[in-house]
Motif scaffolding. Structure first.
Motif, short mmCIF file in Angstrom:
data_model
loop_
_atom_site.label_atom_id
_atom_site.label_comp_id
_atom_site.label_asym_id
_atom_site.label_seq_id
_atom_site.Cartn_x
_atom_site.Cartn_y
_atom_site.Cartn_z
N GLY A 249 38.32 41.25 46.75
CA GLY A 249 38.41 41.07 45.13
C GLY A 249 37.31 40.72 44.55
N MET A 250 37.27 40.78 43.31
CA MET A 250 36.33 40.52 42.42
C MET A 250 35.80 39.05 42.35
SD MET A 250 34.83 40.33 39.10
CE MET A 250 34.72 39.36 38.06
N ALA A 251 36.57 38.15 42.78
CA ALA A 251 36.27 36.73 42.70
C ALA A 251 35.04 36.65 44.02
CB ALA A 251 37.45 35.89 43.33
N THR B 168 33.53 42.92 30.65
CA THR B 168 34.55 43.53 31.00
C THR B 168 34.57 44.79 29.84
OG1 THR B 168 35.78 41.96 29.79
CG2 THR B 168 36.04 42.04 32.06
N TRP C 62 38.07 41.10 28.73
CA TRP C 62 39.32 40.12 29.04
C TRP C 62 38.75 39.01 28.23
CZ3 TRP C 62 43.70 38.51 30.66
CH2 TRP C 62 43.80 37.07 30.96
N ASP D 83 32.74 44.42 35.09
CA ASP D 83 34.18 44.22 35.89
C ASP D 83 35.21 45.04 35.25
OD1 ASP D 83 36.45 43.18 36.84
OD2 ASP D 83 36.38 41.13 35.77
N TYR E 32 38.32 45.87 36.10
CA TYR E 32 39.49 45.12 36.54
C TYR E 32 40.98 45.86 36.41
CZ TYR E 32 40.47 43.06 32.22
OH TYR E 32 40.89 42.77 30.74
N THR F 126 39.22 46.36 41.88
CA THR F 126 39.99 45.39 42.55
C THR F 126 41.37 45.99 42.67
OG1 THR F 126 41.07 43.34 42.62
CG2 THR F 126 40.40 44.25 40.58
N SER G 141 43.76 44.15 42.63
CA SER G 141 44.75 42.82 42.06
C SER G 141 45.47 43.32 41.11
CB SER G 141 43.90 41.91 41.82
OG SER G 141 42.96 41.10 43.05
N LYS G 142 45.12 44.32 40.43
CA LYS G 142 46.11 44.56 39.00
C LYS G 142 46.64 46.10 39.36
CE LYS G 142 43.67 41.44 37.03
NZ LYS G 142 44.18 40.26 36.61
N ARG H 231 43.92 40.81 48.29
CA ARG H 231 42.59 40.48 48.44
C ARG H 231 41.51 41.46 48.77
NH1 ARG H 231 42.63 38.59 44.91
NH2 ARG H 231 40.59 37.67 45.20
C1 LIG Z 1 38.76 39.39 34.07
C2 LIG Z 1 39.30 39.46 35.71
N1 LIG Z 1 38.73 40.60 36.53
C3 LIG Z 1 39.15 40.74 37.71
C4 LIG Z 1 40.40 39.79 38.02
C5 LIG Z 1 40.68 40.12 39.54
O1 LIG Z 1 40.11 39.23 40.44
P1 LIG Z 1 40.44 39.41 41.99
O2 LIG Z 1 40.03 41.01 42.17
O3 LIG Z 1 39.42 38.43 42.71
O4 LIG Z 1 41.74 39.20 42.30
C6 LIG Z 1 40.83 39.00 37.24
C7 LIG Z 1 41.83 38.10 37.93
O5 LIG Z 1 42.88 37.81 37.10
C8 LIG Z 1 40.61 38.77 36.15
O6 LIG Z 1 40.89 37.93 35.29
#
Ligand SMILES: Cc1ncc(COP(=O)(O)O)c(C=O)c1O
Length: 469
Positions: free
Chosen positions: A180-182, A247, A252, A280, A282, A309, A311-312, A319
């Motif tokens: 993931g992005m984190a 972003t 975001w 990012d 996302y 990612t 995640s969305k 992950r």
């Molecule tokens: C701005 C932004 N980018 C990316 C992500 C996704 O992060 P990850 O890929 O670690 O779940 C999020 C998660 O809420 C986010 O708020």
């Protein structure tokens, strides 16, 4: 939870010291008592059969049976109706909880939390199919440690996906798979810090937890203001930062799309300063009524690091994400990934590759794009009906928007009052570097909020939102 064993006898670590002047039976019983008292063996856990334990410890079966009988008599073990011998509940010490149980979250009629996709629509069947297929086709060598940069097939697929969908300029060798992005952001900032980066700009409002990641990487995070055309490039330039985290496709949390002249100014800034743009991407898959905006990465592949990612698009719990790196950073990122965790889970990577290759991923995105667009329309209609005049912005993509409250409204009062009516609202102040409460705004997420909940929720708080702006 008690351990259930099927077939084989459970293993229990028992050590006997044959040099001690203590009889073996006493040692055995003592070991069981201690294991039960200390919680090593929990209530209801099965103990090995007397035959298996005798064999494992080189004892006679009769001696083990006698020990078990003694422990039963003392209340440590129980046997019911010829079934296996187990640890008695009364004899065990309750294990301390890992952490105190969190209070049950209040049940909300409508929760406008942002950042979460529709969890009820996660394509479980497709994912289960892809994991099964990955297990079936993966050669044994794929079950070993792999290339820390990721599974070759997934990297090829993602490079193609990023070129096709995001107009990125990349090849598989520049794609690094991460959790993931984190994780990706941490790896990138650490690698850049190793190369001398000391300061990075972050959008304000923006992801406030990014500052924590920056501190972990040894980089100072400086907030850079965002206005209705996106990040302020002149302000960024004035900070002297050597990188910026952005972003651009759907900021975001303001939802602003980075204006064309700002995109060019950013690329110019990066070239002039030899700086890095960290993009990012996302929620870029969910675009509605504006012209498609490609990734910034396509404009300056040597200066931009882009993140993707699932995640969305699928679910945060998977992950899985990816970094599209400039060619000269890719090797450092792969090394950082190797040191961090030796690579992301191999079968999951193959499963994602299969999902994309077979069109299942695109099909899911199409379905969700239509659903989120419908929710967005419901939100617009509900506000128009119940709180006309509340301005809504940031609707061009993704699944959150910004509601502008009347000047002078106390954001936190609105949030508290809404909570007392079982509606979850969230303020923009939490995303500002200085947590300023003005201008009062709400970030309304609708990814995991049904159309019906959106309608009901807005109706319930209409008087709090006000009618003019
Ligand atoms: C701005 C932004 N980018 C990316 C992500 C996704 O992060 P990850 O890929 O670690 O779940 C999020 C998660 O809420 C986010 O708020």
């Amino acid at each position: 939870m008690a351990v259930e064993w099927s077939g084989l006898a459970p293993e229990v670590l028992i050590t006997l010291d044959r040099r001690r002047p203590v009889p073996l039976r006493a040692q055995l019983e003592d070991q069981f008592r201690q294991a039960i008292r200390s919680g090593r063996l929990g209530a209801g856990d099965r103990v090995p059969s007397s035959r298996a334990l005798a064999k494992a410890l080189g004892l006679s079966r009769g001696l083990v049976q006698e020990s078990y009988a003694q422990l039963q008599a003392e209340g440590y073990l129980v046997t019911r109706g010829g079934s296996a011998t187990r640890v008695a509940t009364a004899a065990t010490r309750a294990a301390p909880a890992l952490r105190p149980p969190a209070p049950a979250p209040a049940r909300l009629i409508a929760d406008f939390a942002s950042g979460v996709p529709d969890l009820a629509s996660v394509p479980r069947e497709d994912w289960a199919w892809a994991i099964r297929e990955a297990c079936r086709i993966a050669p044994n060598t794929d079950l070993n440690y792999g290339d820390p940069a990721g599974n070759t097939r997934l990297r090829e697929v993602l490079a193609g996906y990023m070129r096709r969908v995001r107009a990125a300029d990349t090849i598989a060798a520049q794609v690094i798979i991460c959790s993931g992005m984190a994780q990706g952001l941490g790896l990138v900032l650490r690698s850049l810090a190793d190369q001398g980066l000391t300061r990075a700009g972050f959008e304000d409002p923006g992801p406030v937890d990014a500052a924590t990641t920056a501190a972990w990487a040894g980089v100072e995070a400086v907030p850079v203001p965002v206005d209705d055309r996106g990040v302020d490039v002149a302000a960024l330039d004035a900070t002297g930062a050597g990188a910026v985290v952005l972003t651009p496709a759907h900021q975001w949390p303001t939802g602003v799309v980075l204006a064309p002249e700002r995109r060019l100014a950013l690329v110019d800034w990066a070239a002039r300063r030899q700086a890095v743009i960290i993009e990012d991407d996302y929620d870029a898959e969910f675009r509605y009524d504006r012209d498609p905006v490609g990734a910034l990465q396509g404009l300056a592949p040597d200066r931009v690091v882009a993140f993707g990612t699932v995640s969305k698009s699928l679910a945060p719990a998977l992950r899985l994400g990816w970094i599209v790196s400039p060619p000269d950073l890719a090797a450092a990122l792969a090394r950082a990934k190797q040191v961090t965790d030796r690579g992301s889970p191999g079968l999951d990577q193959l499963a994602l590759a299969l999902l994309i290759e077979t069109g299942r991923y695109d099909r899911h995105l199409r379905r969700m794009r239509a659903e989120y667009a419908a929710r967005r329309d419901v939100l617009i209609e509900a506000l128009a009906e119940h709180a006309p005049g509340v301005r809504l912005t940031g609707l061009a993509a993704g699944f959150h928007a910004v509601a502008h409250l009347q000047p002078g409204t106390a954001e936190q009062d609105v949030i508290r009052a809404a909570r007392s009516r079982s509606v979850g609202l969230y303020g923009m102040s939490a995303h500002r570097a200085d947590h300023a409460p003005d201008p009062p705004q709400l970030v309304l997420g609708f990814g995991n909020t049904s159309q019906r909940a959106i309608r009901t929720g807005i109706a319930l708080v209409s008087d709090l939102l006000g009618n003019r702006c």
